[in-house]
Design a protein around this motif. Structure first.
Motif, mmCIF file in Angstrom:
data_model
loop_
_atom_site.group_PDB
_atom_site.id
_atom_site.type_symbol
_atom_site.label_atom_id
_atom_site.label_comp_id
_atom_site.label_asym_id
_atom_site.label_seq_id
_atom_site.Cartn_x
_atom_site.Cartn_y
_atom_site.Cartn_z
ATOM 1 N N LEU A 76 87.130 -89.586 33.395
ATOM 2 C CA LEU A 76 85.977 -90.439 33.642
ATOM 3 C C LEU A 76 85.509 -90.977 32.295
ATOM 4 C CD1 LEU A 76 84.097 -88.214 36.249
ATOM 5 C CD2 LEU A 76 85.882 -89.933 36.643
ATOM 6 N N VAL A 99 89.292 -93.812 34.704
ATOM 7 C CA VAL A 99 88.270 -94.716 35.240
ATOM 8 C C VAL A 99 87.426 -95.260 34.093
ATOM 9 C CG1 VAL A 99 86.473 -94.991 36.980
ATOM 10 C CG2 VAL A 99 88.207 -93.187 37.256
ATOM 11 N N ALA A 128 82.373 -94.687 37.248
ATOM 12 C CA ALA A 128 83.030 -93.390 37.335
ATOM 13 C C ALA A 128 82.385 -92.473 38.373
ATOM 14 C CB ALA A 128 83.024 -92.716 35.966
ATOM 15 N N ARG A 129 81.082 -92.509 38.520
ATOM 16 C CA ARG A 129 80.422 -91.676 39.543
ATOM 17 C C ARG A 129 80.845 -92.134 40.937
ATOM 18 N NH1 ARG A 129 75.231 -88.786 40.225
ATOM 19 N NH2 ARG A 129 75.231 -88.208 42.425
ATOM 20 N N TRP A 131 83.645 -93.541 41.678
ATOM 21 C CA TRP A 131 85.043 -93.162 41.879
ATOM 22 C C TRP A 131 85.154 -91.703 42.285
ATOM 23 C CZ3 TRP A 131 88.856 -89.823 40.691
ATOM 24 C CH2 TRP A 131 90.173 -90.221 40.935
ATOM 25 N N ILE A 132 84.449 -90.820 41.578
ATOM 26 C CA ILE A 132 84.583 -89.394 41.858
ATOM 27 C C ILE A 132 84.042 -89.065 43.237
ATOM 28 C CG2 ILE A 132 82.406 -88.409 40.981
ATOM 29 C CD1 ILE A 132 85.908 -87.160 40.037
ATOM 30 N N ALA A 145 85.141 -85.507 31.769
ATOM 31 C CA ALA A 145 84.008 -86.429 31.825
ATOM 32 C C ALA A 145 83.612 -86.796 30.401
ATOM 33 C CB ALA A 145 82.835 -85.804 32.568
ATOM 34 N N VAL A 147 81.840 -89.689 29.457
ATOM 35 C CA VAL A 147 81.122 -90.860 29.940
ATOM 36 C C VAL A 147 79.881 -91.089 29.101
ATOM 37 C CG1 VAL A 147 80.122 -91.964 31.978
ATOM 38 C CG2 VAL A 147 81.943 -90.286 32.256
ATOM 39 N N GLU A 161 79.521 -96.895 31.275
ATOM 40 C CA GLU A 161 80.246 -95.789 30.687
ATOM 41 C C GLU A 161 81.365 -96.378 29.844
ATOM 42 O OE1 GLU A 161 79.714 -96.164 34.606
ATOM 43 O OE2 GLU A 161 81.797 -95.593 34.388
ATOM 44 N N PHE A 178 75.413 -88.656 35.491
ATOM 45 C CA PHE A 178 76.522 -87.726 35.276
ATOM 46 C C PHE A 178 76.030 -86.358 34.806
ATOM 47 C CE2 PHE A 178 78.211 -91.956 34.941
ATOM 48 C CZ PHE A 178 79.361 -91.886 35.705
#
Length: 303
Positions: A76, A99, A128-129, A131-132, A145, A147, A161, A178
């Motif tokens: 991430l 990501v 990224a959040r 995506w996860i 992570a 980020v 990010e 995050f």
């Protein structure tokens, strides 16, 4: 043969510059708005310049008894894809997802520093959040992570990010989304049993942010550890801290051996010492989470 020349491009969140390393034929430093972000040697992807990236690499190295076994790794924060390249080189056959929210930065990196054929690295230009939260359950051995993004201190809103290296104070803050229990739960859902979440954080004395992160991740994971330089842990300077979280015991002895042998040695804190360090810090949720503190000018340099 023509000498490599710097490449400068506007990206979504600033201006990126790729500068060749005069000492290594196909090595490049990525900066954004003048701040070092990533270092990549295309001929030697296992060569890592930044100190904290080496510590994240150690986490990868000790994850299984078979040091060559392929892994499923989620990154991430992309930057120049330094750590994904490392994993691809040292763990052939690994499947990786990287990501990066800055679409133009990712496009620049893929065009100027292309991934080798068969790298097993898939890239995504998105938050990224998000995506996860959409990723399949039990699909990753390690989540890294890394980020960071600029933040509007007056409104508490998160910026983009980005990157896998030191940042300027304008963009060297972990966004609040995050840092919460909800994020930790989302990451835990994606990890397989025994998987590890490794977060690159930045803080300094009195470590209110790192302590809150320890308390937050402790609500979801049973095993925690911190990796950092002694000077940072003693409060002598602001710096990077790698937080590890898992539902299974971490190989503390192997990690300690590796980080203590680095050119800039680090320590691994865990167990009762980490409990004392956390103290009375309380976990944070999406509703009250805050980004990491703004670092003092000149906090980060190239490792």
């Amino acid at each position: 043969m023509d000498e490599p020349v710097p490449v400068t491009r506007p990206i979504d969140y600033g201006t990126a510059k790729l500068m060749p390393d005069v000492d290594r034929a196909r090595a490049w430093l990525l900066t954004v708005d003048g701040a070092p972000q990533s270092y990549v040697d295309l001929d030697a992807p296992a060569h890592l310049e930044f100190e904290y990236v080496r510590r994240l690499a150690h986490v990868v190295d000790v994850h299984t008894a078979d040091a060559d076994a392929p892994l499923d790794v989620v990154h991430l924060g992309g930057g120049a894809l330094t750590l994904p390249r490392y994993v691809s080189a040292t763990r052939p056959g690994s499947r990786q997802h990287a990501v990066e929210a800055d679409r133009r930065l990712l496009a620049l990196v893929l065009a100027e520093l292309p991934l080798p054929d068969g790298s097993g690295i898939e890239t995504y230009a998105m938050d990224a959040r998000d995506w996860i939260e959409q990723a399949p359950a039990d699909s990753a051995d390690i989540i890294v992570a890394d980020v960071f993004g600029g933040m509007d201190a007056s409104e508490g809103t998160d910026g983009p990010e980005s990157a896998d290296g030191p940042r300027s104070s304008r963009s060297a803050r972990v966004p609040a989304r995050f840092t919460s229990v909800e994020y930790a739960r989302a990451a835990a859902r994606v990890l397989r049993p025994g998987g590890v979440h490794a977060a690159n954080l930045a803080d300094g004395t009195p470590f209110a942010f790192v302590r809150s992160q320890l308390a937050t991740f402790a609500t979801v994971f049973t095993e925690l550890a911190l990796i950092a330089e002694p000077a940072v842990l003693r409060g002598r300077r602001f710096g990077n801290v790698v937080l590890l979280a898992s539902d299974a015991p971490l190989d503390i002895a192997a990690l300690t051996r590796r980080v203590s042998a680095d050119p800039f040695p680090a320590r691994v804190e865990h167990g009762s010492a980490l409990t004392r360090f956390t103290g009375a810090a309380a976990p944070v949720t999406d509703r009250d989470a805050q980004g990491s503190p703004e670092p003092p000018d000149g906090s980060f340099g190239i490792g």
